[in-house]
Design a protein around this motif. Sequence first.
Motif, short mmCIF file in Angstrom:
data_model
loop_
_atom_site.label_atom_id
_atom_site.label_comp_id
_atom_site.label_asym_id
_atom_site.label_seq_id
_atom_site.Cartn_x
_atom_site.Cartn_y
_atom_site.Cartn_z
N ILE A 1 -20.36 -114.95 -29.70
CA ILE A 1 -20.55 -114.04 -28.55
C ILE A 1 -21.54 -112.91 -28.93
N ILE A 2 -21.36 -112.35 -30.10
CA ILE A 2 -22.27 -111.26 -30.51
C ILE A 2 -23.72 -111.75 -30.53
N VAL A 3 -23.92 -112.93 -31.13
CA VAL A 3 -25.28 -113.45 -31.22
C VAL A 3 -25.81 -113.81 -29.83
N ASP A 4 -24.95 -114.36 -28.98
CA ASP A 4 -25.40 -114.71 -27.62
C ASP A 4 -25.84 -113.46 -26.84
N ILE A 5 -25.07 -112.39 -27.00
CA ILE A 5 -25.45 -111.14 -26.31
C ILE A 5 -26.79 -110.63 -26.85
N TYR A 6 -26.93 -110.71 -28.16
CA TYR A 6 -28.20 -110.28 -28.77
C TYR A 6 -29.37 -111.11 -28.22
N LEU A 7 -29.14 -112.44 -28.13
CA LEU A 7 -30.20 -113.32 -27.64
C LEU A 7 -30.57 -113.01 -26.20
N VAL A 8 -29.57 -112.85 -25.37
CA VAL A 8 -29.86 -112.64 -23.95
C VAL A 8 -30.54 -111.28 -23.75
N LEU A 9 -30.14 -110.29 -24.55
CA LEU A 9 -30.79 -108.98 -24.42
C LEU A 9 -32.23 -109.04 -24.93
N ALA A 10 -32.46 -109.81 -26.00
CA ALA A 10 -33.84 -109.97 -26.50
C ALA A 10 -34.70 -110.62 -25.42
N PHE A 11 -34.12 -111.62 -24.77
CA PHE A 11 -34.85 -112.33 -23.70
C PHE A 11 -35.15 -111.36 -22.54
N VAL A 12 -34.13 -110.68 -22.09
CA VAL A 12 -34.31 -109.76 -20.94
C VAL A 12 -35.27 -108.63 -21.30
N HIS A 13 -35.20 -108.22 -22.57
CA HIS A 13 -36.06 -107.11 -23.01
C HIS A 13 -37.54 -107.44 -22.83
N THR A 14 -37.89 -108.70 -22.96
CA THR A 14 -39.32 -109.06 -22.80
C THR A 14 -39.80 -108.79 -21.37
N PHE A 15 -38.86 -108.76 -20.44
CA PHE A 15 -39.22 -108.48 -19.03
C PHE A 15 -38.98 -107.01 -18.69
N PHE A 16 -37.90 -106.48 -19.24
CA PHE A 16 -37.50 -105.10 -18.89
C PHE A 16 -37.31 -104.28 -20.17
N PRO A 17 -38.39 -103.72 -20.67
CA PRO A 17 -38.29 -102.93 -21.91
C PRO A 17 -37.35 -101.74 -21.78
N GLY A 18 -36.99 -101.39 -20.56
CA GLY A 18 -36.09 -100.26 -20.34
C GLY A 18 -34.70 -100.46 -20.93
N ILE A 19 -34.37 -101.70 -21.27
CA ILE A 19 -33.01 -101.94 -21.83
C ILE A 19 -32.98 -101.80 -23.36
N THR A 20 -34.03 -101.21 -23.89
CA THR A 20 -34.13 -101.09 -25.36
C THR A 20 -32.85 -100.50 -25.98
N THR A 21 -32.29 -99.49 -25.32
CA THR A 21 -31.08 -98.85 -25.87
C THR A 21 -29.97 -99.89 -26.11
N TYR A 22 -29.74 -100.72 -25.10
CA TYR A 22 -28.68 -101.75 -25.22
C TYR A 22 -29.04 -102.80 -26.28
N VAL B 1 -40.23 -104.93 -31.63
CA VAL B 1 -39.86 -103.80 -30.76
C VAL B 1 -39.85 -102.49 -31.56
N ILE B 2 -39.33 -102.54 -32.76
CA ILE B 2 -39.20 -101.31 -33.55
C ILE B 2 -40.55 -100.77 -34.00
N ILE B 3 -41.44 -101.66 -34.44
CA ILE B 3 -42.66 -101.16 -35.11
C ILE B 3 -43.57 -100.31 -34.20
N PRO B 4 -43.96 -100.58 -33.02
CA PRO B 4 -43.91 -101.82 -32.27
C PRO B 4 -45.20 -102.63 -32.48
N ILE B 5 -45.11 -103.92 -32.16
CA ILE B 5 -46.27 -104.82 -32.26
C ILE B 5 -46.52 -105.38 -30.86
N THR B 6 -47.80 -105.42 -30.50
CA THR B 6 -48.12 -106.02 -29.20
C THR B 6 -48.43 -107.50 -29.41
#
Lengths: 444, 211
Positions: free
Chosen positions: B141-162, B90-95
């Motif tokens: 909990i921290i890691v779970d939130i990170y995981l779920v956001l990474a997962f959701v991010h693949t569908f909705f890149p708009g959540i990048t901030t979170y 996401v940061i670099i970004p790589i397709t």
Amino acid sequence: MNEKKDSKDPFDEQIEQLTPDDLQKALQVFEQKIDHKYAAHLNSCVHCGLCADVCHYYLTYKDLQSIPAYKLSLVIGVFKKYFSFSGKAIPRWVGAKTLDKDMVKEWIDSLFGRCSLCGRCAINCSIGLNIPYLIRTARSALAAIGLVPPGLQSTVNTAIEKGNNMGIAKEDWLETVEWVEEELQDDIDDRNAVLPLDKKGAKYFYTINPREAMFFPLSIQAVGKIFHAAGESWTFSSDNYDVTNYGLYNGDDEAAGIMSDRLVRSMKELGCNTLVLAECGHGFNSNRWEAPEWLSKKYGFEVRSILEVVAGFIRDGKIKLDPAKNQDLITLHDPCNLVRLGGIVEEQRYILKHAAANFIEMIPNRQKNFCCGGGGGQLSMTRFSERRLKVGKIKSDQIQKTGAKIVASPCHNCIDQLMELNKHYKLNVQIKTVCEIAADALVI
Amino acid sequence: MQTVLKSGVLISMVFSAVTLTILVLKTFSFGKKKLYAEPTGDIKKGITYAFTKGMMPWEKESAGSHLPTYICGMFYHTGIFLALFYIFVVIIPITLPDIAILIFQVFCLSAFVSGIVLLIKRLLTPYMRELSCPDDIAANIIVDIYLVLAFVHTFFPGITTYFYLTAIIMFAYIPLGKIRHCFFFFYIRILFGIFYGRRGVFPTRSKIDET
């Protein structure tokens, strides 16, 4: 000595009289005993709890205090509190614990009283933490402030003061050797069969567990018979023959070093090639693996278990065994210090395969064996003997399931515990050393 | 905003890496003891065993008898490492090709579910609850939130901030609490291999040769 707890127990009073200086000293020693390896281990427990039901204490008591991760948390908690940033900054958050009188009591009860240092938890730890050795660092701290349960400490004291852990006088030892030698000569009808003492230049320097001399001279005779049949050059020392080293259990490296160094000195004085350790699990771990570290020196001679030596005699054709001479079904107990912590796994099986017609393994076995409950100094800490017998039920059940008539145990400490289990759980088995069984099968 | 957060993630990562390195180096401040006893076995084989057979459920009783937990743990940690890689994506970004994204989604979701299962187990099993300190819960909990956001991010890149915010918190927390084991684990397995390898305990030696 009965160490059972009551309000006037001097040991408990000693705990109550602990001063801040004592606690500081304990912490200093605790820190000294931690090296980079242990510091890494102490940073890494994840409290997954998978170690719980591999521990014979937890399987017996099903309580929190018996879970290896809990016992370890008592050590890690103190480490965090005094030696880590997060433990100092956010102690409650990371489970840091103060070393005070209550913690000392808990250390004694859990680390001495609920752990036989068998290491079964370590091989099952999801990370791979060396739990028994971490627990030993805390035992070392307790030893430094004189808080080793009295039975265990007096065993160490006796060994330091008298030269062996049973306080056998030299003349008694020499008489025993002489008497066993006569028995051996009568047994095989050969006046040339001898138990050599202080024989310079002998190939093998053999050590015993003093309880053999005191109560079980037949096991000394068995080894003498094997060495004689193999035609090997070997010797006892008239002074330093004690293979045991309860310094492994009380955590006092200095005392442990003194005991092991006696064997090293005698080896050198007699100019022998190989230090041969009797069937004694912790004696093997102590003298084979730990003593060079306690003494900070390479030995420059071989240190081997008698099982390795006898297996070698069989393999090289130096002795011949007839398994038909041992017809009863035999099973084998794997001592933790010899097998899981020592690496002597197949030698005893190889000997029994040649010495016994009927052999059956316990399940589980080898590195995965269950402790008999007598390790970690438990046999000498009568304060915890009720627990020791209870946790031994697992070993007792293992034995019963084999249907064996004889239990071979290459460890005299384990034999003590197995004999108690035999009586307590009415197992009706015979308990022998591996060499006794091999000696019975010798073709001379 | 995104640039600031991106820098925040990188700073947090560097903080984490540096602090973890310091933690490991600090272990050496306790002293490195030379080993004097002559080895019986092979240290290299011991280390190989520690990272392979020694972790298998048929070899390790605790894993075999807790197979669901073991499987959850494997998925959880595999997913975490993939999700750590994903932050760079996401940061670099790589397709990434679609198939790679799909595989990542499967592992990431499995890891999240596994994390939740492990958390529930920790909270519901009495002895696990008693063994746990707040750090054990927080780390999960921290890691779970990170995981779920990474997962959701693949569908909705708009959540990048979170996603970035969570990554900053997670990387900053790693050295402070139990997540540090992601680093120490490899160190400890090597020590495990050395200990049992040199003693000839693991890997199990073959039976004695008759010849």
